[in-house]
Scaffold this motif. Structure first.
Motif, PDB file in Angstrom:
ATOM      1  N   TYR A 198       0.661  -1.017   0.070  1.00  9.61           N
ATOM      2  CA  TYR A 198       0.003   0.077  -0.101  1.00  9.61           C
ATOM      3  C   TYR A 198       0.945   1.383   0.041  1.00  9.61           C
ATOM      4  CZ  TYR A 198      -4.350  -2.020   0.484  1.00  9.61           C
ATOM      5  OH  TYR A 198      -5.559  -2.861   0.307  1.00  9.61           O
ATOM      6  N   LEU A 199       1.957   1.435   0.602  1.00 12.34           N
ATOM      7  CA  LEU A 199       2.814   2.541   0.488  1.00 12.34           C
ATOM      8  C   LEU A 199       3.458   2.751  -0.949  1.00 12.34           C
ATOM      9  CD1 LEU A 199       5.082   1.867   3.734  1.00 12.34           C
ATOM     10  CD2 LEU A 199       3.061   3.707   3.324  1.00 12.34           C
ATOM     11  N   ILE A 200       3.678   1.617  -1.710  1.00 15.51           N
ATOM     12  CA  ILE A 200       4.099   1.733  -3.096  1.00 15.51           C
ATOM     13  C   ILE A 200       2.919   1.945  -3.873  1.00 15.51           C
ATOM     14  CG2 ILE A 200       4.732   0.402  -5.176  1.00 15.51           C
ATOM     15  CD1 ILE A 200       6.443  -1.268  -2.995  1.00 15.51           C
ATOM     16  N   ASP A 201       1.456   1.698  -3.623  1.00 15.14           N
ATOM     17  CA  ASP A 201       0.505   1.719  -4.477  1.00 15.14           C
ATOM     18  C   ASP A 201      -0.924   2.018  -3.643  1.00 15.14           C
ATOM     19  OD1 ASP A 201      -1.414   2.332  -6.422  1.00 15.14           O
ATOM     20  OD2 ASP A 201      -1.268   0.336  -7.469  1.00 15.14           O
ATOM     21  N   PRO A 202      -1.081   3.314  -3.148  1.00 10.77           N
ATOM     22  CA  PRO A 202      -2.373   3.375  -2.320  1.00 10.77           C
ATOM     23  C   PRO A 202      -3.605   3.301  -3.043  1.00 10.77           C
ATOM     24  CG  PRO A 202      -0.884   5.518  -2.571  1.00 10.77           C
ATOM     25  CD  PRO A 202      -0.061   4.553  -3.091  1.00 10.77           C
ATOM     26  N   THR A 203      -3.466   3.284  -4.448  1.00 17.36           N
ATOM     27  CA  THR A 203      -4.799   3.178  -5.185  1.00 17.36           C
ATOM     28  C   THR A 203      -5.105   1.654  -5.223  1.00 17.36           C
ATOM     29  OG1 THR A 203      -3.666   2.990  -7.351  1.00 17.36           O
ATOM     30  CG2 THR A 203      -4.262   5.205  -6.336  1.00 17.36           C
ATOM     31  N   ARG A 204      -4.336   0.525  -4.821  1.00 15.09           N
ATOM     32  CA  ARG A 204      -4.683  -0.497  -5.130  1.00 15.09           C
ATOM     33  C   ARG A 204      -5.846  -0.919  -4.103  1.00 15.09           C
ATOM     34  NH1 ARG A 204      -0.775  -4.259  -2.500  1.00 15.09           N
ATOM     35  NH2 ARG A 204      -1.985  -4.814  -0.757  1.00 15.09           N
ATOM     36  N   ASP A 205      -6.798  -1.573  -4.626  1.00 18.09           N
ATOM     37  CA  ASP A 205      -8.097  -1.999  -4.014  1.00 18.09           C
ATOM     38  C   ASP A 205      -8.810  -1.040  -3.843  1.00 18.09           C
ATOM     39  OD1 ASP A 205      -7.114  -4.755  -3.672  1.00 18.09           O
ATOM     40  OD2 ASP A 205      -6.122  -4.044  -1.647  1.00 18.09           O
ATOM     41  N   ARG A 206      -8.883   0.142  -4.555  1.00 20.13           N
ATOM     42  CA  ARG A 206      -9.749   1.166  -4.617  1.00 20.13           C
ATOM     43  C   ARG A 206     -11.230   0.839  -5.068  1.00 20.13           C
ATOM     44  NH1 ARG A 206      -7.513   6.496  -6.977  1.00 20.13           N
ATOM     45  NH2 ARG A 206      -6.859   7.140  -4.897  1.00 20.13           N
ATOM     46  N   ALA A 207     -11.375   0.071  -5.941  1.00 18.97           N
ATOM     47  CA  ALA A 207     -12.860  -0.261  -6.345  1.00 18.97           C
ATOM     48  C   ALA A 207     -13.444  -1.223  -5.314  1.00 18.97           C
ATOM     49  CB  ALA A 207     -12.744  -1.039  -7.664  1.00 18.97           C
ATOM     50  N   GLY A 208     -12.671  -1.948  -4.601  1.00 20.77           N
ATOM     51  CA  GLY A 208     -13.133  -2.530  -3.483  1.00 20.77           C
ATOM     52  C   GLY A 208     -13.554  -1.580  -2.345  1.00 20.77           C
ATOM     53  N   ARG A 209     -12.902  -0.570  -2.248  1.00 21.03           N
ATOM     54  CA  ARG A 209     -13.238   0.413  -0.977  1.00 21.03           C
ATOM     55  C   ARG A 209     -14.541   0.927  -1.533  1.00 21.03           C
ATOM     56  NH1 ARG A 209      -7.454   0.689  -1.040  1.00 21.03           N
ATOM     57  NH2 ARG A 209      -7.760   2.770  -1.988  1.00 21.03           N
ATOM     58  N   ARG A 210     -14.545   1.311  -2.669  1.00 22.10           N
ATOM     59  CA  ARG A 210     -15.947   1.945  -3.252  1.00 22.10           C
ATOM     60  C   ARG A 210     -17.137   0.920  -2.761  1.00 22.10           C
ATOM     61  NH1 ARG A 210     -13.197   3.875  -8.116  1.00 22.10           N
ATOM     62  NH2 ARG A 210     -12.114   5.726  -7.804  1.00 22.10           N
ATOM     63  N   LYS A 211     -16.874  -0.119  -3.134  1.00 23.73           N
ATOM     64  CA  LYS A 211     -17.681  -1.331  -3.205  1.00 23.73           C
ATOM     65  C   LYS A 211     -18.091  -1.304  -1.576  1.00 23.73           C
ATOM     66  CE  LYS A 211     -18.974  -6.084  -3.823  1.00 23.73           C
ATOM     67  NZ  LYS A 211     -20.309  -5.808  -3.405  1.00 23.73           N
ATOM     68  N   LEU A 212     -17.495  -1.436  -0.697  1.00 22.63           N
ATOM     69  CA  LEU A 212     -17.650  -1.538   0.755  1.00 22.63           C
ATOM     70  C   LEU A 212     -18.281  -0.187   1.168  1.00 22.63           C
ATOM     71  CD1 LEU A 212     -16.911  -2.725   3.514  1.00 22.63           C
ATOM     72  CD2 LEU A 212     -14.832  -1.509   3.502  1.00 22.63           C
ATOM     73  N   ILE A 213     -18.094   0.887   0.706  1.00 18.11           N
ATOM     74  CA  ILE A 213     -18.918   1.917   1.094  1.00 18.11           C
ATOM     75  C   ILE A 213     -20.320   1.932   0.470  1.00 18.11           C
ATOM     76  CG2 ILE A 213     -19.288   4.547   0.742  1.00 18.11           C
ATOM     77  CD1 ILE A 213     -17.256   3.893   2.799  1.00 18.11           C
ATOM     78  N   GLU A 214     -20.426   1.508  -0.722  1.00 14.00           N
ATOM     79  CA  GLU A 214     -21.783   1.461  -1.437  1.00 14.00           C
ATOM     80  C   GLU A 214     -22.470   0.318  -0.862  1.00 14.00           C
ATOM     81  OE1 GLU A 214     -20.887   0.516  -5.494  1.00 14.00           O
ATOM     82  OE2 GLU A 214     -20.052   2.384  -5.788  1.00 14.00           O
ATOM     83  N   ASP A 215     -21.972  -0.765  -0.221  1.00 16.71           N
ATOM     84  CA  ASP A 215     -22.678  -1.586   0.515  1.00 16.71           C
ATOM     85  C   ASP A 215     -23.122  -1.574   1.855  1.00 16.71           C
ATOM     86  OD1 ASP A 215     -22.459  -3.213  -2.027  1.00 16.71           O
ATOM     87  OD2 ASP A 215     -20.715  -4.753  -1.158  1.00 16.71           O
ATOM     88  N   GLN A 216     -22.047  -0.856   2.866  1.00 19.97           N
ATOM     89  CA  GLN A 216     -22.394  -0.527   3.868  1.00 19.97           C
ATOM     90  C   GLN A 216     -22.970   0.786   4.291  1.00 19.97           C
ATOM     91  OE1 GLN A 216     -21.732  -3.069   6.410  1.00 19.97           O
ATOM     92  NE2 GLN A 216     -21.582  -4.313   4.373  1.00 19.97           N
TER      93      GLN A 216
END
Length: 173
Positions: free
Chosen positions: A135-153
């Motif tokens: 994540y320090l190298i690429d903090p954008t990794r899993d961004r789509a999953g974070r959006r899904k987490l917000i949409e779902d929760q």
């Protein structure tokens, strides 16, 4: 402390309704340990002040990444699009399942968080270190999953949840 670059400050925020053995609030070099909240008649009866709530939001907003246990903090971090590493191991001394942190991740209500793809569940010290470095190298990794987490929760982020709740409750009266 040894896994992160020297210019990182580490904020440890203890759960408001629990204690953590061996951790006391204070500043220790580049590590700050906080234990927010006011406790009332017993340890699970707590309240955050508006200032503490704001401080928490600003802490997450200004963070590079968030390390959490099985809590809703991961949803807060996803709201601010912060990489999230969940601690899923017991440190140097493994515990039996019934006393291990691992059991909390098997709860039905936590499954959507893990299934979202917006968090990394580190089940060993090596996986934890790899997740931090990644994540320090690429903090954008899993961004789509974070959006899904917000949409779902969280569904809608329009600051009108209380209005919708009140309207729903009024239909029951």
């Amino acid at each position: 402390d040894t896994l992160l670059p020297a210019d990182c400050h580490i904020l440890v925020r203890l759960p408001i309704a629990d204690d953590a053995a061996g951790l006391t609030p204070g500043r220790f070099g580049r590590i700050t340990v906080e234990h927010p909240g006011t406790r009332f008649d017993h340890r699970k009866n707590t309240e955050l002040s508006a200032a503490e709530d704001t401080h928490f939001a600003l802490s997450v907003l200004s963070s590079t990444l968030v390390v959490a246990g099985p809590s809703t903090v991961c949803i807060d971090a996803a709201f601010f699009d912060k990489p999230i590493v969940l601690v899923g191991f017991d440190g140097d001394t493994p515990r039996p399942y019934e006393k291990s942190i691992r059991r909390y991740y098997d709860a039905d209500h936590f499954a959507p968080v893990l299934e979202s793809g917006g968090v990394v569940l580190a089940e060993s010290a090596e996986a934890f270190a790899n997740a931090l470095r990644g994540y320090l190298i690429d903090p954008t990794r899993d961004r789509a999953g974070r959006r899904k987490l917000i949409e779902d929760q969280a569904w809608r982020l329009d600051c009108r949840a209380s209005e919708r709740l009140a309207a729903a409750l009024l239909t029951l009266l």
